[in-house]
Design an enzyme around this catalytic site. Structure first.
Site, PDB file in Angstrom:
ATOM      1  N   ARG A 250       0.878  -1.180   0.000  1.00  0.00           N
ATOM      2  CA  ARG A 250       0.000   0.000   0.000  1.00  0.00           C
ATOM      3  C   ARG A 250       0.909   1.221   0.000  1.00  0.00           C
ATOM      4  O   ARG A 250       1.976   1.224   0.633  1.00  0.00           O
ATOM      5  CB  ARG A 250      -0.874   0.041   1.249  1.00  0.00           C
ATOM      6  CG  ARG A 250      -2.046  -0.922   1.234  1.00  0.00           C
ATOM      7  CD  ARG A 250      -3.150  -0.490   0.256  1.00  0.00           C
ATOM      8  NE  ARG A 250      -4.289  -1.367   0.312  1.00  0.00           N
ATOM      9  CZ  ARG A 250      -4.452  -2.475  -0.422  1.00  0.00           C
ATOM     10  NH1 ARG A 250      -3.502  -2.826  -1.288  1.00  0.00           N
ATOM     11  NH2 ARG A 250      -5.537  -3.207  -0.321  1.00  0.00           N
ATOM     12  N   GLU A 279      -3.921   7.602  -4.152  1.00  0.00           N
ATOM     13  CA  GLU A 279      -4.338   7.119  -5.481  1.00  0.00           C
ATOM     14  C   GLU A 279      -5.665   7.747  -5.897  1.00  0.00           C
ATOM     15  O   GLU A 279      -6.536   7.927  -5.032  1.00  0.00           O
ATOM     16  CB  GLU A 279      -4.490   5.592  -5.453  1.00  0.00           C
ATOM     17  CG  GLU A 279      -3.175   4.903  -5.184  1.00  0.00           C
ATOM     18  CD  GLU A 279      -3.295   3.391  -5.042  1.00  0.00           C
ATOM     19  OE1 GLU A 279      -4.404   2.845  -5.239  1.00  0.00           O
ATOM     20  OE2 GLU A 279      -2.279   2.755  -4.730  1.00  0.00           O
ATOM     21  N   HIS A 297      -1.875   0.545  -9.649  1.00  0.00           N
ATOM     22  CA  HIS A 297      -2.459  -0.436  -8.714  1.00  0.00           C
ATOM     23  C   HIS A 297      -3.111  -1.595  -9.484  1.00  0.00           C
ATOM     24  O   HIS A 297      -4.291  -1.910  -9.297  1.00  0.00           O
ATOM     25  CB  HIS A 297      -3.480   0.246  -7.787  1.00  0.00           C
ATOM     26  CG  HIS A 297      -3.695  -0.507  -6.500  1.00  0.00           C
ATOM     27  ND1 HIS A 297      -3.914   0.089  -5.299  1.00  0.00           N
ATOM     28  CD2 HIS A 297      -3.720  -1.844  -6.238  1.00  0.00           C
ATOM     29  CE1 HIS A 297      -4.078  -0.817  -4.347  1.00  0.00           C
ATOM     30  NE2 HIS A 297      -3.960  -2.012  -4.906  1.00  0.00           N
TER      31      HIS A 297
HETATM   32  O1  LIG Z   1      -4.257  -4.249  -3.478  1.00  0.00           O
HETATM   33  C1  LIG Z   1      -5.021  -5.117  -3.629  1.00  0.00           C
HETATM   34  C2  LIG Z   1      -5.544  -5.996  -2.621  1.00  0.00           C
HETATM   35  O2  LIG Z   1      -5.346  -5.754  -1.417  1.00  0.00           O
HETATM   36  O3  LIG Z   1      -6.212  -6.967  -3.007  1.00  0.00           O
END
Ligand SMILES: O=CC(=O)O
Length: 351
Positions: A250, A279, A297
């Site tokens: 993250r 984001e 992402h």
């Molecule tokens: O980032 C994506 C997730 O946590 O599935």
């Protein structure tokens, strides 16, 4: 006619699963993909009502919530408005958008996407690392701009084999990254909340110490209060001028401002980043850096993994509405791999 009215009525009586924001990439499979004859979805984002009003209106029928990356957080306030909710299920691996303590306090079960995406994310992490080290995207840009013909050879990249890799967060995904990089003859060490008893990779209790003993840091841990901004200037300076950072966890695990400064000042060599603090906003300084590889992402999964996601999400919801245990497959992994999210899941589903 009577039949269709009955059917409509039956549907109205189905327990409701609240969705606050469309599931990412749902367009790949269509909205009906997660449909079931045990529940119906209630899409808050389709309503013109303010969220609080919408929730209060529908609160008696909302028994579960389906959450995902980028969806509004499931806070204590939201849960307070929804006293009938007994399950929060997410299409994501990360649970940072869910107030887990409040769920526990209220006896709400929580289920995440488990290990379904681990291979996809790990593949992507290795891809980002190879790209940064060997300048794949940067040299692609060089060729496309016609600079090969006018300016000549592009600077060579650095070898992956032999690099010392520090995995931050040795859960399912961290393991999958480590296994792949072992095959490239990299040496692996790690930092985690605790030393893993059955793991032979060297363990560093401090992430700074790990950085000082590695060429690359791959961030695979969860975002929690403890990991927020855990990767800061001090850690990056310890990684050093030849060091590379890859983040598929993250964004807020890294202090983004300090990382950008370190990149601008050449205090680290490069970065491969799939996640960002705010984001979809990405610090503009990064756009001009050819030692930085950026992606929006998308490490998380592939269309191929959607099928497993459906089975898990719908399976968990159906199990919940049939008063059956949440999918046992999930728990097995939890215990075997002791990923921190899974441990939490076990905790939350067994209290
Ligand atoms: O980032 C994506 C997730 O946590 O599935």
């Amino acid at each position: 006619m009577a039949e269709s009215t009955d059917c409509h009525k039956a549907q109205q009586d189905f327990p409701k699963v609240l969705i606050l924001k469309p599931i990412p990439f749902i367009n790949l499979v269509g909205e009906q993909y997660f449909a079931s004859n045990k529940f119906t979805f209630l899409e808050a984002y389709d309503s013109s009502l303010p969220l609080h009003q919408f929730l209060s209106t529908h609160s008696p029928s909302i028994k579960a919530i389906l959450s995902s990356v980028g969806a509004p957080p499931i806070t204590a306030d939201i849960l307070h408005l929804l006293p009938e909710v007994g399950l929060v299920v997410t299409t994501s691996v990360g649970l940072n958008q869910v107030d887990l303590l409040e769920c526990r306090r209220r006896g709400i079960k929580v289920a995440n996407a488990g290990s379904i995406f681990s291979d996809d994310v790990a593949d992507f992490a290795v891809g980002l690392l190879i790209d940064v080290l060997r300048k794949v995207s940067a040299s692609d840009g060089y060729v496309r701009k016609g600079l090969w013909a006018t300016k000549g050879d592009y600077p060579l990249g650095s070898k992956l084999g032999g690099k010392r890799i520090g995995i931050v967060g040795l859960g399912n995904i961290g393991f999958a990254v480590a296994k792949r990089l072992e095959a490239f003859r990299c040496s692996i060490s790690y930092n985690s909340r605790k030393r893993k008893p059955h793991v032979s990779y060297p363990f560093y209790e401090s992430v700074c110490e790990l950085a000082a003993n590695c060429d690359v840091l791959v961030i695979c841990c969860e975002l929690t209060d403890q990991t927020h901004h855990m990767i800061n200037k001090e850690v990056l300076s310890a990684l050093g001028k030849e060091g590379v950072i890859v983040n598929i966890g993250r964004g807020a695990i890294i202090n983004e401002k300090e990382m950008v400064q370190c990149l601008v000042q050449g205090e680290i060599a490069g970065a491969g980043l799939d996640v960002f603090e705010n984001e979809p906003d990405v610090p503009l300084e990064l756009f001009a850096m050819d030692n930085v590889v950026l992606s929006p992402h998308v490490a998380v999964f592939t269309p191929e993994s959607f099928l497993d996601l459906r089975d898990l999400v719908v399976g968990n919801l159906e199990a919940f509405f049939s008063n059956k245990p949440l999918l046992s497959k999930f728990r097995g992994l939890v215990i075997g791999l002791s990923n921190s999210s899974y441990c939490r899941l076990v905790f939350l589903t067994f209290f």
